[in-house]
Scaffold this motif. Structure first.
Motif, PDB file in Angstrom:
ATOM      1  N   TYR A  43       0.910  -1.294   0.014  1.00 19.55           N
ATOM      2  CA  TYR A  43       0.038   0.026   0.047  1.00 19.55           C
ATOM      3  C   TYR A  43       0.954   1.239  -0.104  1.00 19.55           C
ATOM      4  O   TYR A  43       1.936   1.217   0.699  1.00 19.55           O
ATOM      5  CB  TYR A  43      -0.767   0.175   1.178  1.00 19.55           C
ATOM      6  CG  TYR A  43      -2.233  -0.752   1.149  1.00 19.55           C
ATOM      7  CD1 TYR A  43      -3.300  -0.432   0.613  1.00 19.55           C
ATOM      8  CD2 TYR A  43      -1.965  -2.277   1.505  1.00 19.55           C
ATOM      9  CE1 TYR A  43      -4.304  -1.510   0.483  1.00 19.55           C
ATOM     10  CE2 TYR A  43      -3.256  -3.081   1.644  1.00 19.55           C
ATOM     11  CZ  TYR A  43      -4.177  -2.723   1.105  1.00 19.55           C
ATOM     12  OH  TYR A  43      -5.342  -3.604   0.924  1.00 19.55           O
ATOM     13  N   MET A  45       0.743   5.562   0.268  1.00 25.83           N
ATOM     14  CA  MET A  45      -0.254   6.793   0.532  1.00 25.83           C
ATOM     15  C   MET A  45      -0.242   7.829  -0.550  1.00 25.83           C
ATOM     16  O   MET A  45       0.725   8.040  -0.890  1.00 25.83           O
ATOM     17  CB  MET A  45       0.444   7.660   1.766  1.00 25.83           C
ATOM     18  CG  MET A  45      -0.497   8.859   2.420  1.00 25.83           C
ATOM     19  SD  MET A  45      -2.003   8.423   3.309  1.00 25.83           S
ATOM     20  CE  MET A  45      -1.740   7.814   4.837  1.00 25.83           C
ATOM     21  N   THR A  46      -1.612   7.885  -1.071  1.00 22.72           N
ATOM     22  CA  THR A  46      -2.059   8.656  -2.254  1.00 22.72           C
ATOM     23  C   THR A  46      -2.987   9.646  -1.792  1.00 22.72           C
ATOM     24  O   THR A  46      -4.036   9.405  -1.657  1.00 22.72           O
ATOM     25  CB  THR A  46      -2.414   7.888  -3.338  1.00 22.72           C
ATOM     26  OG1 THR A  46      -1.166   6.994  -3.803  1.00 22.72           O
ATOM     27  CG2 THR A  46      -2.353   8.932  -4.631  1.00 22.72           C
ATOM     28  N   ASP A  47      -2.621  11.070  -2.025  1.00 22.46           N
ATOM     29  CA  ASP A  47      -3.665  12.064  -1.545  1.00 22.46           C
ATOM     30  C   ASP A  47      -4.464  11.693  -0.058  1.00 22.46           C
ATOM     31  O   ASP A  47      -5.645  11.866  -0.109  1.00 22.46           O
ATOM     32  CB  ASP A  47      -4.814  12.237  -2.427  1.00 22.46           C
ATOM     33  CG  ASP A  47      -4.054  12.746  -3.873  1.00 22.46           C
ATOM     34  OD1 ASP A  47      -3.155  13.674  -3.653  1.00 22.46           O
ATOM     35  OD2 ASP A  47      -4.569  12.319  -4.845  1.00 22.46           O
ATOM     36  N   GLY A  48      -3.588  11.266   0.755  1.00 23.01           N
ATOM     37  CA  GLY A  48      -4.340  10.963   2.325  1.00 23.01           C
ATOM     38  C   GLY A  48      -4.868   9.700   2.306  1.00 23.01           C
ATOM     39  O   GLY A  48      -5.427   9.463   3.492  1.00 23.01           O
ATOM     40  N   GLU A  49      -4.908   8.958   1.180  1.00 29.02           N
ATOM     41  CA  GLU A  49      -5.633   7.380   1.252  1.00 29.02           C
ATOM     42  C   GLU A  49      -4.507   6.696   1.014  1.00 29.02           C
ATOM     43  O   GLU A  49      -3.768   6.620   0.139  1.00 29.02           O
ATOM     44  CB  GLU A  49      -6.822   7.609   0.423  1.00 29.02           C
ATOM     45  CG  GLU A  49      -7.827   8.747   0.437  1.00 29.02           C
ATOM     46  CD  GLU A  49      -8.735   8.196   1.710  1.00 29.02           C
ATOM     47  OE1 GLU A  49      -8.869   6.908   1.965  1.00 29.02           O
ATOM     48  OE2 GLU A  49      -9.050   9.193   2.399  1.00 29.02           O
ATOM     49  N   TRP A  50      -4.853   5.151   1.784  1.00 31.81           N
ATOM     50  CA  TRP A  50      -3.847   4.028   1.459  1.00 31.81           C
ATOM     51  C   TRP A  50      -4.549   3.571   0.152  1.00 31.81           C
ATOM     52  O   TRP A  50      -5.826   3.183   0.076  1.00 31.81           O
ATOM     53  CB  TRP A  50      -3.835   3.170   2.470  1.00 31.81           C
ATOM     54  CG  TRP A  50      -3.145   3.741   3.728  1.00 31.81           C
ATOM     55  CD1 TRP A  50      -3.571   4.032   4.874  1.00 31.81           C
ATOM     56  CD2 TRP A  50      -1.777   3.574   3.929  1.00 31.81           C
ATOM     57  NE1 TRP A  50      -2.520   4.373   5.803  1.00 31.81           N
ATOM     58  CE2 TRP A  50      -1.466   4.244   5.112  1.00 31.81           C
ATOM     59  CE3 TRP A  50      -0.481   3.349   2.919  1.00 31.81           C
ATOM     60  CZ2 TRP A  50      -0.163   4.524   5.509  1.00 31.81           C
ATOM     61  CZ3 TRP A  50       0.615   3.656   3.604  1.00 31.81           C
ATOM     62  CH2 TRP A  50       0.851   4.298   4.567  1.00 31.81           C
ATOM     63  N   GLU A  51      -3.558   3.349  -0.872  1.00 31.81           N
ATOM     64  CA  GLU A  51      -3.947   2.765  -2.190  1.00 31.81           C
ATOM     65  C   GLU A  51      -2.985   1.538  -2.382  1.00 31.81           C
ATOM     66  O   GLU A  51      -1.924   1.800  -2.369  1.00 31.81           O
ATOM     67  CB  GLU A  51      -3.802   3.555  -3.211  1.00 31.81           C
ATOM     68  CG  GLU A  51      -4.369   3.247  -4.629  1.00 31.81           C
ATOM     69  CD  GLU A  51      -4.121   4.168  -5.663  1.00 31.81           C
ATOM     70  OE1 GLU A  51      -3.653   3.785  -6.814  1.00 31.81           O
ATOM     71  OE2 GLU A  51      -4.311   5.443  -5.389  1.00 31.81           O
ATOM     72  N   GLU A  73      -1.171   8.101  11.991  1.00 35.22           N
ATOM     73  CA  GLU A  73      -1.848   8.254  10.852  1.00 35.22           C
ATOM     74  C   GLU A  73      -1.813   9.892  10.475  1.00 35.22           C
ATOM     75  O   GLU A  73      -1.648  10.440  11.529  1.00 35.22           O
ATOM     76  CB  GLU A  73      -3.447   7.855  11.123  1.00 35.22           C
ATOM     77  CG  GLU A  73      -3.859   6.473  11.069  1.00 35.22           C
ATOM     78  CD  GLU A  73      -3.398   5.946   9.805  1.00 35.22           C
ATOM     79  OE1 GLU A  73      -3.604   6.543   8.671  1.00 35.22           O
ATOM     80  OE2 GLU A  73      -3.082   4.636   9.737  1.00 35.22           O
ATOM     81  N   ARG A  74      -1.618  10.097   9.474  1.00 36.88           N
ATOM     82  CA  ARG A  74      -1.612  11.621   9.035  1.00 36.88           C
ATOM     83  C   ARG A  74      -2.683  12.222   9.021  1.00 36.88           C
ATOM     84  O   ARG A  74      -3.801  11.625   8.651  1.00 36.88           O
ATOM     85  CB  ARG A  74      -0.789  11.773   7.553  1.00 36.88           C
ATOM     86  CG  ARG A  74       0.478  11.272   7.800  1.00 36.88           C
ATOM     87  CD  ARG A  74       1.188  11.589   6.198  1.00 36.88           C
ATOM     88  NE  ARG A  74       2.566  10.964   6.527  1.00 36.88           N
ATOM     89  CZ  ARG A  74       3.059  10.692   5.417  1.00 36.88           C
ATOM     90  NH1 ARG A  74       2.872  11.416   4.294  1.00 36.88           N
ATOM     91  NH2 ARG A  74       4.337  10.242   5.385  1.00 36.88           N
TER      92      ARG A  74
END
Length: 74
Positions: A43, A45-51, A73-74
């Motif tokens: 995973y 972090m992309t734009d505040g979301e885990w992808e 967590e950010r």
């Protein structure tokens, strides 16, 4: 006659000689360390979301994996 008996005896013992080891994932309270030649999807972090990444990547031997409670967590 002695050779077939010895051969059968060694074949019967072979599974026990390989070592009966079992690996389990450690509990939440403890990190783990990466072994050799480990490949996995990870995973990011992309734009505040885990992808989840589309490709497998090689994770270097010796890196640590920690449970989510070890990271902020950010």
């Amino acid at each position: 006659m002695l050779i077939p008996i010895a051969l059968c005896s060694s074949v019967a013992v072979l599974p026990y000689a390989s070592g009966c080891t079992r690996t389990v994932l450690v509990p939440e309270s403890s990190p783990i360390r990466i072994g050799p030649a480990t490949r996995a999807r990870i995973y990011v972090m992309t734009d505040g979301e885990w992808e989840l990444g589309a490709n497998c990547v090689e994770i270097p031997e010796g890196w640590y994996c920690v449970p989510p409670s070890f990271a902020e967590e950010r």
